[in-house]
Design an enzyme around this catalytic site. Structure first.
Site, PDB file in Angstrom:
ATOM      1  N   THR A   1      -7.657  -2.118   2.603  1.00 47.48           N
ATOM      2  CA  THR A   1      -8.552  -1.551   1.594  1.00 47.48           C
ATOM      3  C   THR A   1      -8.627  -2.533   0.428  1.00 47.48           C
ATOM      4  O   THR A   1      -7.614  -2.799  -0.225  1.00 47.48           O
ATOM      5  CB  THR A   1      -8.008  -0.183   1.136  1.00 47.48           C
ATOM      6  OG1 THR A   1      -7.883   0.644   2.289  1.00 47.48           O
ATOM      7  CG2 THR A   1      -8.922   0.465   0.111  1.00 47.48           C
TER       8      THR A   1
ATOM      9  N   LEU B   1      -8.199   5.735   9.224  1.00 52.77           N
ATOM     10  CA  LEU B   1      -7.201   6.560   9.917  1.00 52.77           C
ATOM     11  C   LEU B   1      -6.312   7.289   8.920  1.00 52.77           C
ATOM     12  O   LEU B   1      -6.096   6.831   7.804  1.00 52.77           O
ATOM     13  CB  LEU B   1      -6.347   5.722  10.872  1.00 52.77           C
ATOM     14  CG  LEU B   1      -5.417   4.632  10.326  1.00 52.77           C
ATOM     15  CD1 LEU B   1      -4.144   5.186   9.735  1.00 52.77           C
ATOM     16  CD2 LEU B   1      -5.084   3.659  11.421  1.00 52.77           C
ATOM     17  N   ARG B   2      -5.815   8.451   9.366  1.00 49.25           N
ATOM     18  CA  ARG B   2      -4.860   9.211   8.547  1.00 49.25           C
ATOM     19  C   ARG B   2      -3.504   9.108   9.205  1.00 49.25           C
ATOM     20  O   ARG B   2      -3.385   9.308  10.425  1.00 49.25           O
ATOM     21  CB  ARG B   2      -5.254  10.695   8.507  1.00 49.25           C
ATOM     22  CG  ARG B   2      -6.543  10.989   7.792  1.00 49.25           C
ATOM     23  CD  ARG B   2      -7.061  12.369   8.192  1.00 49.25           C
ATOM     24  NE  ARG B   2      -7.381  12.437   9.625  1.00 49.25           N
ATOM     25  CZ  ARG B   2      -7.591  13.565  10.299  1.00 49.25           C
ATOM     26  NH1 ARG B   2      -7.498  14.728   9.689  1.00 49.25           N
ATOM     27  NH2 ARG B   2      -7.879  13.545  11.591  1.00 49.25           N
TER      28      ARG B   2
ATOM     29  N   ASN C   1     -11.970   7.697  -0.302  1.00 49.29           N
ATOM     30  CA  ASN C   1     -10.656   8.151  -0.779  1.00 49.29           C
ATOM     31  C   ASN C   1     -10.741   8.794  -2.163  1.00 49.29           C
ATOM     32  O   ASN C   1     -10.077   9.786  -2.439  1.00 49.29           O
ATOM     33  CB  ASN C   1      -9.657   6.994  -0.789  1.00 49.29           C
ATOM     34  CG  ASN C   1      -9.023   6.827   0.589  1.00 49.29           C
ATOM     35  OD1 ASN C   1      -9.333   7.566   1.511  1.00 49.29           O
ATOM     36  ND2 ASN C   1      -8.138   5.859   0.723  1.00 49.29           N
TER      37      ASN C   1
ATOM     38  N   PHE D   1      -9.473  19.758   2.680  1.00 49.93           N
ATOM     39  CA  PHE D   1      -9.084  19.172   1.382  1.00 49.93           C
ATOM     40  C   PHE D   1      -9.266  20.130   0.226  1.00 49.93           C
ATOM     41  O   PHE D   1      -9.591  19.737  -0.882  1.00 49.93           O
ATOM     42  CB  PHE D   1      -9.841  17.844   1.138  1.00 49.93           C
ATOM     43  CG  PHE D   1      -9.262  16.729   1.951  1.00 49.93           C
ATOM     44  CD1 PHE D   1      -8.352  15.853   1.385  1.00 49.93           C
ATOM     45  CD2 PHE D   1      -9.568  16.590   3.282  1.00 49.93           C
ATOM     46  CE1 PHE D   1      -7.764  14.861   2.138  1.00 49.93           C
ATOM     47  CE2 PHE D   1      -8.991  15.593   4.055  1.00 49.93           C
ATOM     48  CZ  PHE D   1      -8.089  14.722   3.481  1.00 49.93           C
TER      49      PHE D   1
ATOM     50  N   ALA E   1      -4.629  23.938  -2.540  1.00 51.85           N
ATOM     51  CA  ALA E   1      -3.939  23.649  -3.801  1.00 51.85           C
ATOM     52  C   ALA E   1      -2.476  23.333  -3.511  1.00 51.85           C
ATOM     53  O   ALA E   1      -1.905  23.797  -2.539  1.00 51.85           O
ATOM     54  CB  ALA E   1      -4.039  24.861  -4.717  1.00 51.85           C
TER      55      ALA E   1
ATOM     56  N   GLY F   1      -0.387  12.384  -2.728  1.00 46.03           N
ATOM     57  CA  GLY F   1       0.497  11.216  -2.834  1.00 46.03           C
ATOM     58  C   GLY F   1       0.124  10.248  -1.732  1.00 46.03           C
ATOM     59  O   GLY F   1      -1.024  10.196  -1.308  1.00 46.03           O
TER      60      GLY F   1
ATOM     61  N   CYS G   1      -2.211   5.622  -0.016  1.00 48.00           N
ATOM     62  CA  CYS G   1      -3.637   5.300  -0.185  1.00 48.00           C
ATOM     63  C   CYS G   1      -4.290   5.949  -1.402  1.00 48.00           C
ATOM     64  O   CYS G   1      -4.776   5.236  -2.279  1.00 48.00           O
ATOM     65  CB  CYS G   1      -4.399   5.661   1.079  1.00 48.00           C
ATOM     66  SG  CYS G   1      -3.925   4.615   2.465  1.00 48.00           S
TER      67      CYS G   1
ATOM     68  N   LYS H   1       3.230  13.884   3.203  1.00 44.40           N
ATOM     69  CA  LYS H   1       2.533  14.932   3.957  1.00 44.40           C
ATOM     70  C   LYS H   1       3.238  15.072   5.304  1.00 44.40           C
ATOM     71  O   LYS H   1       4.070  14.221   5.646  1.00 44.40           O
ATOM     72  CB  LYS H   1       1.047  14.604   4.133  1.00 44.40           C
ATOM     73  CG  LYS H   1       0.778  13.385   5.001  1.00 44.40           C
ATOM     74  CD  LYS H   1      -0.713  13.252   5.229  1.00 44.40           C
ATOM     75  CE  LYS H   1      -0.990  12.132   6.233  1.00 44.40           C
ATOM     76  NZ  LYS H   1      -2.391  11.997   6.536  1.00 44.40           N
TER      77      LYS H   1
HETATM   78  P1  NAD Z   1       2.179  -1.524   5.423  1.00 38.10           P
HETATM   79  O1  NAD Z   1       2.932  -1.889   4.205  1.00 38.10           O
HETATM   80  O2  NAD Z   1       2.670  -0.431   6.302  1.00 38.10           O
HETATM   81  O3  NAD Z   1       1.985  -2.818   6.348  1.00 38.10           O
HETATM   82  C1  NAD Z   1       1.676  -4.084   5.894  1.00 38.10           C
HETATM   83  C2  NAD Z   1       2.447  -5.103   6.723  1.00 38.10           C
HETATM   84  O4  NAD Z   1       2.035  -6.420   6.359  1.00 38.10           O
HETATM   85  C3  NAD Z   1       3.960  -5.046   6.500  1.00 38.10           C
HETATM   86  O5  NAD Z   1       4.611  -4.867   7.740  1.00 38.10           O
HETATM   87  C4  NAD Z   1       4.289  -6.417   5.878  1.00 38.10           C
HETATM   88  O6  NAD Z   1       5.560  -6.909   6.272  1.00 38.10           O
HETATM   89  C5  NAD Z   1       3.163  -7.268   6.437  1.00 38.10           C
HETATM   90  N1  NAD Z   1       2.936  -8.508   5.722  1.00 38.10           N
HETATM   91  C6  NAD Z   1       3.000  -8.773   4.391  1.00 38.10           C
HETATM   92  N2  NAD Z   1       2.697 -10.052   4.141  1.00 38.10           N
HETATM   93  C7  NAD Z   1       2.439 -10.645   5.329  1.00 38.10           C
HETATM   94  C8  NAD Z   1       2.071 -11.955   5.740  1.00 38.10           C
HETATM   95  N3  NAD Z   1       1.904 -12.929   4.848  1.00 38.10           N
HETATM   96  N4  NAD Z   1       1.903 -12.202   7.048  1.00 38.10           N
HETATM   97  C9  NAD Z   1       2.074 -11.213   7.972  1.00 38.10           C
HETATM   98  N5  NAD Z   1       2.414  -9.939   7.649  1.00 38.10           N
HETATM   99  C10 NAD Z   1       2.604  -9.664   6.347  1.00 38.10           C
HETATM  100  O7  NAD Z   1       0.712  -1.187   4.924  1.00 38.10           O
HETATM  101  P2  NAD Z   1      -0.367  -0.223   5.625  1.00 38.10           P
HETATM  102  O8  NAD Z   1      -0.081   1.183   5.250  1.00 38.10           O
HETATM  103  O9  NAD Z   1      -0.498  -0.576   7.063  1.00 38.10           O
HETATM  104  O10 NAD Z   1      -1.678  -0.650   4.836  1.00 38.10           O
HETATM  105  C11 NAD Z   1      -2.327  -1.894   5.054  1.00 38.10           C
HETATM  106  C12 NAD Z   1      -3.703  -1.837   4.415  1.00 38.10           C
HETATM  107  O11 NAD Z   1      -4.488  -0.818   5.045  1.00 38.10           O
HETATM  108  C13 NAD Z   1      -3.676  -1.472   2.924  1.00 38.10           C
HETATM  109  O12 NAD Z   1      -4.719  -2.155   2.289  1.00 38.10           O
HETATM  110  C14 NAD Z   1      -3.968   0.023   2.935  1.00 38.10           C
HETATM  111  O13 NAD Z   1      -4.564   0.451   1.735  1.00 38.10           O
HETATM  112  C15 NAD Z   1      -4.943   0.127   4.086  1.00 38.10           C
HETATM  113  N6  NAD Z   1      -4.986   1.443   4.717  1.00 38.10           N
HETATM  114  C16 NAD Z   1      -3.836   2.152   4.926  1.00 38.10           C
HETATM  115  C17 NAD Z   1      -3.897   3.396   5.561  1.00 38.10           C
HETATM  116  C18 NAD Z   1      -2.644   4.199   5.771  1.00 38.10           C
HETATM  117  O14 NAD Z   1      -2.770   5.394   6.064  1.00 38.10           O
HETATM  118  N7  NAD Z   1      -1.454   3.630   5.680  1.00 38.10           N
HETATM  119  C19 NAD Z   1      -5.132   3.902   5.982  1.00 38.10           C
HETATM  120  C20 NAD Z   1      -6.281   3.146   5.782  1.00 38.10           C
HETATM  121  C21 NAD Z   1      -6.202   1.917   5.143  1.00 38.10           C
END
Ligand code: NAD
Length: 437
Positions: free
Chosen positions: A121, A151-152, A209, A250, A253, A258, A261, A322
């Site tokens: 994101t 994804l959620r 979001n 959504f 209440a 949290g 995201c 959650k």
């Molecule tokens: P996360 O922290 O679970 O995973 C990120 C991974 O990237 C970690 O394992 C970290 O070690 C790795 N990383 C960091 N630097 C690196 C590098 N230089 N090379 C290789 N790997 C590296 O994060 P996430 O929850 O998977 O979220 C990732 C993105 O997706 C964010 O921008 C988030 O906002 C977005 N997003 C998350 C969700 C969610 O539900 N978690 C949903 C939609 C979008």
């Protein structure tokens, strides 16, 4: 197709595994050596229902590999996903350092045309920045596409395999055709792949979001009003949710949103707006209301114990932000626990999946229990923080006999007001009448 996924967290691992499931050859890259070792040993480092089956099958088929080496990971890849963290910086803006660092490294490594896909994101303009960072060292042609993920956690596999829609931001016809081919198996039921420009795709994710966070927060404001006016927020929810213009989801209440995201994305969108001198007033209100809402039950607890929580034992049911996840990022439970500890209380807790993660942050300042009843045993009060199904229908007679006190503070409105009256508990929930106060 040969795919590399850089960043193997909640999004990267699900993306990699699901694309392996649709027949692609996927290599997931991460700098976290312990994580990659675990994955290579066949263990999943996160809790995500349903992921294990796909993970095991695709490892067995040799379609899903893991490495800490970016060079190894992108060898032969036709598309490279960036699923890297974009945490909030000190000023609330999305920190792009991980993405831009990898983009710079990629530039020197590319030896033929690839599509680099921003799955993280990211604020408007990031695809352009990633393009520039790669171009600094690249000697070959490439495209950068914005493909935000919706994804959620908790239902991530289902969301990924059957997305409501896929958003793809690119002006390149070549990239469009590759992305269409990649996603075709996931949209066979006719769900749309929506093509747009990069900026609109980037903003779509923040808009989604921020809207959902606003919907939750609006309902929490209605709940606060219900408490003051003697109305019941559950009734109001049913009353408005059946209006198809509003929708049923959504509208619950509780003690605020949290997770990894909503908080950071609302903050980042507000900051992006301020940067261009646009005062996005609704977002400021959403953030402020949510911050208060998260610990809304603490003053009630303090009042109940007449200001003295020293050596009181408080049971906390639920730590994850959650149900169906072990993710505790920005989980309301953590802030509540901190406040209770500061007030001198002892905390005993149970969460089906998130206790290991909490141990790493809070450590042994609280007691971790094997189930919800062990946590409640001897407690002067019970606080419900996460709506795990296992907490929904407890044996109240048993609870009454094992607890020291007969008071429940329910941050997720799990229990029936009439039943609480019948069972003679003092019961405080969100936006509903207080029982035996
Ligand atoms: P996360 O922290 O679970 O995973 C990120 C991974 O990237 C970690 O394992 C970290 O070690 C790795 N990383 C960091 N630097 C690196 C590098 N230089 N090379 C290789 N790997 C590296 O994060 P996430 O929850 O998977 O979220 C990732 C993105 O997706 C964010 O921008 C988030 O906002 C977005 N997003 C998350 C969700 C969610 O539900 N978690 C949903 C939609 C979008």
């Amino acid at each position: 197709m040969k795919i590399a996924v850089v960043g193997t967290g909640y999004v990267g691992l699900v993306t990699g595994t699901c694309f392996a499931e649709t027949g692609n050859h996927v290599v997931c890259v991460d700098i976290d050596e312990a994580k990659i070792e675990k994955l290579k040993d066949g263990n999943i480092p996160i809790y995500e229902p349903g992921l294990d089956v796909l993970f095991e099958r695709n490892i067995k088929q040799g379609r899903l590999l893991f490495t800490t080496s970016l060079v190894e990971g992108i060898k032969g890849a036709e598309v490279i996903f960036l699923a890297l963290p974009t945490p909030p910086g000190e000023d609330g803006s999305a920190d792009l350092q991980y993405i831009l660092q990898v983009a710079k490294e990629l530039g020197a490594l590319l030896d033929r045309y690839v599509v680099v896909i921003d799955k993280s994101t990211v604020p408007v303009g990031t695809a352009q920045k990633v393009h520039e960072a790669i171009a600094m060292n690249a000697k070959v042609d490439f495209d950068v596409v914005s493909n935000p993920e919706f994804l959620r956690e908790g239902v991530a596999v289902e969301d990924f395999m059957k997305p409501d829609r896929v958003v793809i931001g690119t002006k390149s016809e070549k990239a469009k055709s590759i992305m269409s081919k990649l996603y075709a198996p996931l949209v066979r039921q006719g769900n749309p792949v929506i093509f747009m420009d990069e900026a609109s795709a980037e903003l779509t994710k923040y808009a989604a979001n921020a809207f959902l966070a606003t919907k939750i927060t609006f309902m929490n404001e209605i709940a606060n009003l219900c408490e003051l006016l003697g109305a019941d927020v559950d009734a109001v929810r049913r009353g408005i949710g059946t209006d198809t213009r509003i929708g049923k989801r959504f509208l619950f209440a509780g003690i605020g949103y949290g997770g990894s995201c909503f908080p950071k994305d609302v903050q980042a969108l507000a900051k992006s707006s301020k940067d261009i001198n646009y005062n996005f007033k609704i977002l400021d209100a959403v953030m402020s209301v949510n911050q208060t809402q998260k610990t809304k039950l603490i003053p009630e607890v303090v009042k109940y114990f007449k200001g003295d929580l020293v050596n009181k034992t408080i049971a906390i049911w639920g730590l994850a932000f959650k149900p169906y996840t072990d993710d505790i990022r920005e989980a309301p439970a953590l802030e509540n626990i901190k406040m209770l500890l500061d007030l001198g209380a002892n905390v005993k807790t149970y969460d089906p999946e998130a206790m290991e993660n909490v141990k790493h942050t809070i450590g042994d300042k609280i007691t971790y229990c094997k189930d919800e009843y062990e946590a409640a045993s001897g407690a002067d009060a019970l606080l419900v923080m996460t709506e795990w199904p296992v907490f929904r229908t407890p044996d109240f007679n048993n609870l009454k006999s094992i607890m020291n006190g007969k008071v429940i503070f329910d941050g997720r409105n799990l229990f029936d007001i009439e039943e609480m009256k019948e069972k003679d508990f003092t019961y405080v929930s969100i936006g509903r009448a207080k029982v035996n106060e």
